[in-house]
Design a protein around this motif. Structure first.
Motif, PDB file in Angstrom:
ATOM      1  N   VAL A   4       0.835  -1.194   0.000  1.00 60.83           N
ATOM      2  CA  VAL A   4       0.000   0.000   0.000  1.00 60.83           C
ATOM      3  C   VAL A   4       0.874   1.249   0.000  1.00 60.83           C
ATOM      4  N   ARG A   5       0.507   2.182  -0.874  1.00 61.62           N
ATOM      5  CA  ARG A   5       1.120   3.506  -0.879  1.00 61.62           C
ATOM      6  C   ARG A   5      -0.006   4.505  -0.672  1.00 61.62           C
ATOM      7  N   SER A   6       0.223   5.497   0.117  1.00 62.73           N
ATOM      8  CA  SER A   6      -0.803   6.508   0.367  1.00 62.73           C
ATOM      9  C   SER A   6      -0.201   7.887   0.178  1.00 62.73           C
ATOM     10  N   ALA A   7      -0.920   8.717  -0.572  1.00 63.41           N
ATOM     11  CA  ALA A   7      -0.445  10.078  -0.797  1.00 63.41           C
ATOM     12  C   ALA A   7      -1.604  10.916  -1.303  1.00 63.41           C
ATOM     13  N   GLY A   8      -1.435  12.207  -1.237  1.00 64.92           N
ATOM     14  CA  GLY A   8      -2.467  13.111  -1.717  1.00 64.92           C
ATOM     15  C   GLY A   8      -1.884  14.175  -2.623  1.00 64.92           C
ATOM     16  N   SER A   9      -2.734  14.710  -3.492  1.00 61.72           N
ATOM     17  CA  SER A   9      -2.272  15.750  -4.410  1.00 61.72           C
ATOM     18  C   SER A   9      -2.070  17.077  -3.683  1.00 61.72           C
ATOM     19  N   ALA A  10      -2.788  17.278  -2.584  1.00 59.63           N
ATOM     20  CA  ALA A  10      -2.628  18.479  -1.753  1.00 59.63           C
ATOM     21  C   ALA A  10      -2.850  18.072  -0.297  1.00 59.63           C
ATOM     22  N   PRO A  11      -1.909  17.284   0.270  1.00 55.50           N
ATOM     23  CA  PRO A  11      -2.130  16.767   1.621  1.00 55.50           C
ATOM     24  C   PRO A  11      -2.055  17.848   2.695  1.00 55.50           C
ATOM     25  N   ALA A  12      -2.802  17.601   3.760  1.00 53.31           N
ATOM     26  CA  ALA A  12      -2.756  18.482   4.928  1.00 53.31           C
ATOM     27  C   ALA A  12      -1.429  18.244   5.663  1.00 53.31           C
ATOM     28  N   ASP A  13      -1.164  19.061   6.652  1.00 55.26           N
ATOM     29  CA  ASP A  13       0.058  18.895   7.443  1.00 55.26           C
ATOM     30  C   ASP A  13      -0.049  17.716   8.412  1.00 55.26           C
ATOM     31  N   THR A  14      -1.267  17.455   8.878  1.00 52.08           N
ATOM     32  CA  THR A  14      -1.490  16.370   9.836  1.00 52.08           C
ATOM     33  C   THR A  14      -2.765  15.629   9.459  1.00 52.08           C
ATOM     34  N   ASP A  24      -0.173  -0.990  -9.258  1.00 51.87           N
ATOM     35  CA  ASP A  24      -1.026  -1.696 -10.213  1.00 51.87           C
ATOM     36  C   ASP A  24      -2.416  -1.084 -10.250  1.00 51.87           C
ATOM     37  N   VAL A  25      -2.924  -0.712  -9.077  1.00 52.54           N
ATOM     38  CA  VAL A  25      -4.238  -0.100  -8.944  1.00 52.54           C
ATOM     39  C   VAL A  25      -4.044   1.239  -8.247  1.00 52.54           C
ATOM     40  N   VAL A  26      -4.622   2.278  -8.814  1.00 47.00           N
ATOM     41  CA  VAL A  26      -4.522   3.623  -8.251  1.00 47.00           C
ATOM     42  C   VAL A  26      -5.932   4.073  -7.877  1.00 47.00           C
ATOM     43  N   ILE A  27      -6.139   4.311  -6.601  1.00 41.16           N
ATOM     44  CA  ILE A  27      -7.426   4.785  -6.123  1.00 41.16           C
ATOM     45  C   ILE A  27      -7.309   6.277  -5.870  1.00 41.16           C
ATOM     46  N   THR A  28      -8.129   7.035  -6.562  1.00 41.66           N
ATOM     47  CA  THR A  28      -8.142   8.480  -6.364  1.00 41.66           C
ATOM     48  C   THR A  28      -9.456   8.875  -5.706  1.00 41.66           C
ATOM     49  N   MET A  29      -9.443  10.025  -5.104  1.00 43.15           N
ATOM     50  CA  MET A  29     -10.640  10.543  -4.457  1.00 43.15           C
ATOM     51  C   MET A  29     -10.823  11.993  -4.873  1.00 43.15           C
ATOM     52  N   GLY A  30     -11.004  12.148  -6.190  1.00 42.03           N
ATOM     53  CA  GLY A  30     -11.303  13.468  -6.724  1.00 42.03           C
ATOM     54  C   GLY A  30     -10.110  14.344  -7.011  1.00 42.03           C
ATOM     55  N   CYS A  31      -8.938  13.783  -7.282  1.00 43.85           N
ATOM     56  CA  CYS A  31      -7.782  14.652  -7.533  1.00 43.85           C
ATOM     57  C   CYS A  31      -7.723  15.141  -8.973  1.00 43.85           C
ATOM     58  N   GLY A  32      -8.522  14.568  -9.853  1.00 46.55           N
ATOM     59  CA  GLY A  32      -8.607  15.050 -11.239  1.00 46.55           C
ATOM     60  C   GLY A  32      -7.271  15.111 -11.941  1.00 46.55           C
ATOM     61  N   ASP A  33      -6.994  16.234 -12.579  1.00 48.46           N
ATOM     62  CA  ASP A  33      -5.775  16.393 -13.366  1.00 48.46           C
ATOM     63  C   ASP A  33      -4.510  16.442 -12.519  1.00 48.46           C
ATOM     64  N   ALA A  34      -4.639  16.604 -11.207  1.00 50.14           N
ATOM     65  CA  ALA A  34      -3.465  16.653 -10.339  1.00 50.14           C
ATOM     66  C   ALA A  34      -2.829  15.278 -10.171  1.00 50.14           C
ATOM     67  N   CYS A  35      -3.553  14.223 -10.510  1.00 52.53           N
ATOM     68  CA  CYS A  35      -3.027  12.862 -10.371  1.00 52.53           C
ATOM     69  C   CYS A  35      -2.346  12.430 -11.665  1.00 52.53           C
ATOM     70  N   PRO A  36      -1.130  11.923 -11.554  1.00 49.65           N
ATOM     71  CA  PRO A  36      -0.448  11.425 -12.756  1.00 49.65           C
ATOM     72  C   PRO A  36      -1.217  10.254 -13.366  1.00 49.65           C
ATOM     73  N   LYS A  61       1.356  12.444   3.005  1.00 50.44           N
ATOM     74  CA  LYS A  61       2.474  12.502   2.065  1.00 50.44           C
ATOM     75  C   LYS A  61       1.994  13.054   0.727  1.00 50.44           C
ATOM     76  N   VAL A  62       2.902  13.666  -0.007  1.00 54.69           N
ATOM     77  CA  VAL A  62       2.592  14.207  -1.333  1.00 54.69           C
ATOM     78  C   VAL A  62       2.643  13.077  -2.359  1.00 54.69           C
ATOM     79  N   LEU A  63       1.666  13.058  -3.239  1.00 52.85           N
ATOM     80  CA  LEU A  63       1.614  12.082  -4.323  1.00 52.85           C
ATOM     81  C   LEU A  63       2.759  12.326  -5.289  1.00 52.85           C
ATOM     82  N   THR A  64       3.482  11.256  -5.617  1.00 53.08           N
ATOM     83  CA  THR A  64       4.591  11.375  -6.565  1.00 53.08           C
ATOM     84  C   THR A  64       4.307  10.536  -7.812  1.00 53.08           C
ATOM     85  N   VAL A  65       4.922  10.936  -8.887  1.00 50.30           N
ATOM     86  CA  VAL A  65       4.823  10.177 -10.132  1.00 50.30           C
ATOM     87  C   VAL A  65       5.354   8.763  -9.911  1.00 50.30           C
TER      88      VAL A  65
END
Length: 120
Positions: free
Chosen positions: A16-26, A59-71, A48-52
């Motif tokens: 599992v990898r977890s990251a966000g396109s605009a993550p909060a500080d905590t 293999d599977v990328v689950i997004t939650m509304g990041c749109g164009d910000a997600c590679p 954590k910040v989402l990286t390319v």
């Protein structure tokens, strides 16, 4: 929450990898509390910040509304889970979001053929 459920329910059968396109500080304290109610401790986690590289390695990328910000990489499986945002919400509002995420994670694990242990 999705990454925590994937790790908790999938164990060593998933990476599992977890990251966000605009993550909060905590992590939202209400999320920490709601997840503790189901036996998952997020108190030491940091967003954590989402990286390319993270997307490329998945293999599977689950997004939650990041749109164009997600590679986007052809050949990857993308799932966009439209859910209420727990940011700024109290624990009463977070619980139904948590429960829906758990339901979706369990369905994904079943679809991938990853068994969930008894009692979880």
């Amino acid at each position: 929450m999705a990454a925590a459920f994937l790790g908790h329910l999938g164990g060593d059968r998933v990476e599992v990898r977890s990251a966000g396109s605009a993550p909060a500080d905590t992590v939202n304290p209400a999320v920490v509390r709601a997840m503790a109610e189901v036996g998952i401790d997020l108190s030491a986690e940091t967003p954590k910040v989402l990286t390319v590289e993270a997307v490329r390695a998945s293999d599977v990328v689950i997004t939650m509304g990041c749109g164009d910000a997600c590679p986007y990489f052809p050949g990857k499986r993308y799932l966009d889970w439209q859910l209420a945002d727990p940011a700024g919400q109290g624990v009463d509002a977070v619980r139904p979001i948590r429960d829906e995420i758990e339901r979706r994670v369990r369905a994904l694990l079943a679809e991938l053929g990853v068994g969930v242990g008894a009692g979880t």
